[in-house]
Design a protein around this motif. Sequence first.
Motif, PDB file in Angstrom:
ATOM      1  N   ALA A  24       0.835  -1.203   0.000  1.00 14.35           N
ATOM      2  CA  ALA A  24       0.000   0.000   0.000  1.00 14.35           C
ATOM      3  C   ALA A  24       0.871   1.255   0.000  1.00 14.35           C
ATOM      4  O   ALA A  24       1.996   1.240   0.515  1.00 14.35           O
ATOM      5  CB  ALA A  24      -0.896  -0.004   1.230  1.00 14.35           C
ATOM      6  N   PRO A  25       0.374   2.345  -0.578  1.00 13.46           N
ATOM      7  CA  PRO A  25       1.126   3.599  -0.553  1.00 13.46           C
ATOM      8  C   PRO A  25       1.377   4.048   0.884  1.00 13.46           C
ATOM      9  O   PRO A  25       0.487   4.011   1.718  1.00 13.46           O
ATOM     10  CB  PRO A  25       0.207   4.597  -1.270  1.00 13.46           C
ATOM     11  N   GLY A  26       2.600   4.450   1.164  1.00 13.65           N
ATOM     12  CA  GLY A  26       2.954   4.919   2.497  1.00 13.65           C
ATOM     13  C   GLY A  26       3.332   3.817   3.460  1.00 13.65           C
ATOM     14  O   GLY A  26       3.621   4.087   4.622  1.00 13.65           O
ATOM     15  N   ALA A  27       3.365   2.573   3.003  1.00 17.11           N
ATOM     16  CA  ALA A  27       3.662   1.461   3.905  1.00 17.11           C
ATOM     17  C   ALA A  27       5.115   1.470   4.377  1.00 17.11           C
ATOM     18  O   ALA A  27       5.423   0.947   5.440  1.00 17.11           O
ATOM     19  CB  ALA A  27       3.354   0.135   3.211  1.00 17.11           C
ATOM     20  N   HIS A  28       5.990   2.094   3.619  1.00  8.41           N
ATOM     21  CA  HIS A  28       7.414   2.069   3.961  1.00  8.41           C
ATOM     22  C   HIS A  28       7.952   3.450   4.326  1.00  8.41           C
ATOM     23  O   HIS A  28       9.158   3.668   4.315  1.00  8.41           O
ATOM     24  CB  HIS A  28       8.217   1.506   2.789  1.00  8.41           C
ATOM     25  N   ASP A  29       7.081   4.384   4.670  1.00  8.14           N
ATOM     26  CA  ASP A  29       7.507   5.746   4.967  1.00  8.14           C
ATOM     27  C   ASP A  29       8.450   5.811   6.167  1.00  8.14           C
ATOM     28  O   ASP A  29       9.457   6.517   6.133  1.00  8.14           O
ATOM     29  CB  ASP A  29       6.302   6.655   5.221  1.00  8.14           C
ATOM     30  N   VAL A  30       8.136   5.096   7.225  1.00 10.19           N
ATOM     31  CA  VAL A  30       8.972   5.126   8.433  1.00 10.19           C
ATOM     32  C   VAL A  30      10.358   4.585   8.116  1.00 10.19           C
ATOM     33  O   VAL A  30      11.366   5.152   8.539  1.00 10.19           O
ATOM     34  CB  VAL A  30       8.303   4.324   9.569  1.00 10.19           C
ATOM     35  N   ARG A  31      10.420   3.527   7.353  1.00 12.37           N
ATOM     36  CA  ARG A  31      11.708   2.938   6.974  1.00 12.37           C
ATOM     37  C   ARG A  31      12.539   3.915   6.152  1.00 12.37           C
ATOM     38  O   ARG A  31      13.744   4.057   6.369  1.00 12.37           O
ATOM     39  CB  ARG A  31      11.455   1.664   6.190  1.00 12.37           C
ATOM     40  N   VAL A  32      11.904   4.620   5.228  1.00 12.24           N
ATOM     41  CA  VAL A  32      12.617   5.582   4.385  1.00 12.24           C
ATOM     42  C   VAL A  32      13.180   6.726   5.223  1.00 12.24           C
ATOM     43  O   VAL A  32      14.325   7.137   5.043  1.00 12.24           O
ATOM     44  CB  VAL A  32      11.689   6.115   3.282  1.00 12.24           C
ATOM     45  N   VAL A  33      12.389   7.231   6.164  1.00  9.38           N
ATOM     46  CA  VAL A  33      12.854   8.327   7.018  1.00  9.38           C
ATOM     47  C   VAL A  33      14.025   7.864   7.871  1.00  9.38           C
ATOM     48  O   VAL A  33      15.011   8.590   8.050  1.00  9.38           O
ATOM     49  CB  VAL A  33      11.693   8.859   7.890  1.00  9.38           C
ATOM     50  N   ARG A  34      13.951   6.649   8.411  1.00 12.04           N
ATOM     51  CA  ARG A  34      15.059   6.097   9.196  1.00 12.04           C
ATOM     52  C   ARG A  34      16.326   5.979   8.368  1.00 12.04           C
ATOM     53  O   ARG A  34      17.421   6.346   8.811  1.00 12.04           O
ATOM     54  CB  ARG A  34      14.668   4.727   9.727  1.00 12.04           C
ATOM     55  N   GLU A  35      16.194   5.450   7.163  1.00  4.99           N
ATOM     56  CA  GLU A  35      17.358   5.289   6.297  1.00  4.99           C
ATOM     57  C   GLU A  35      17.951   6.634   5.890  1.00  4.99           C
ATOM     58  O   GLU A  35      19.163   6.761   5.759  1.00  4.99           O
ATOM     59  CB  GLU A  35      16.987   4.469   5.063  1.00  4.99           C
ATOM     60  N   LEU A  36      17.114   7.643   5.708  1.00  7.52           N
ATOM     61  CA  LEU A  36      17.610   8.969   5.388  1.00  7.52           C
ATOM     62  C   LEU A  36      18.443   9.521   6.544  1.00  7.52           C
ATOM     63  O   LEU A  36      19.514  10.097   6.331  1.00  7.52           O
ATOM     64  CB  LEU A  36      16.453   9.919   5.081  1.00  7.52           C
TER      65      LEU A  36
END
Length: 71
Positions: A24-36
Amino acid sequence: MSITQQHLLDTYRARHLGTPAPSAPGAHDVRVVRELGEYRRFRAVLAERPARARLRHALRRRLLGQARPSC
């Protein structure tokens, strides 16, 4: 076409082709912010700067600098 419409279309196609449905859209947002954040800390270390709390220290310096009475 919105993100939701694209997701529904992709899900429909996946169901008819027998492939796994996309996430689903937005399912990996937390992971992306952490990796950034990890990437920015890594770049800071390579540039020989402090890797943590740079923003917090900059804000503290700014606030304490303005809070002192000027003579």
